[in-house]
Design a protein around this motif. Sequence first.
Motif, mmCIF file in Angstrom:
data_model
loop_
_atom_site.group_PDB
_atom_site.id
_atom_site.type_symbol
_atom_site.label_atom_id
_atom_site.label_comp_id
_atom_site.label_asym_id
_atom_site.label_seq_id
_atom_site.Cartn_x
_atom_site.Cartn_y
_atom_site.Cartn_z
ATOM 1 N N LYS A 119 0.831 -1.210 0.000
ATOM 2 C CA LYS A 119 0.000 0.000 0.000
ATOM 3 C C LYS A 119 0.865 1.260 0.000
ATOM 4 N N HIS A 120 2.042 1.156 0.601
ATOM 5 C CA HIS A 120 2.943 2.310 0.706
ATOM 6 C C HIS A 120 4.012 2.332 -0.390
ATOM 7 N N GLY A 121 3.748 1.640 -1.485
ATOM 8 C CA GLY A 121 4.596 1.774 -2.670
ATOM 9 C C GLY A 121 5.757 0.811 -2.786
ATOM 10 N N PHE A 122 5.873 -0.142 -1.878
ATOM 11 C CA PHE A 122 6.944 -1.128 -1.975
ATOM 12 C C PHE A 122 6.541 -2.213 -2.966
ATOM 13 N N LYS A 123 7.500 -2.631 -3.776
ATOM 14 C CA LYS A 123 7.253 -3.670 -4.771
ATOM 15 C C LYS A 123 8.086 -4.903 -4.447
#
Length: 101
Positions: free
Chosen positions: A71-75
Amino acid sequence: KASTRITQYGLGQTHHADQFFVVVFDVDVVQSTRLRRIGTQLLDWAKTQSTGKLWLLAFARNAIACAFYEKHGFKIIARGFEPNWQLADIKYQWTATDAVV
């Protein structure tokens, strides 16, 4: 009003290939104080202090943490296995360039 607090954490630093890393590990927030944005605040602070990239590991079975990081942009960049805990893990990466929309 209950205080928001982190029950445990680890902190270390290391040098690798002429780069300096600060490592925070084993963050555990008291369950009754979750959803108060302390994790979001910690990630936001880390992003502002970074050189544009952050990495982290989470146990694959920790679905709540995995969803939070995504959700916080980590892939997801790798899947592995942590031999000491005998658990599958996921390596995540956040890059500032990915965050720009």
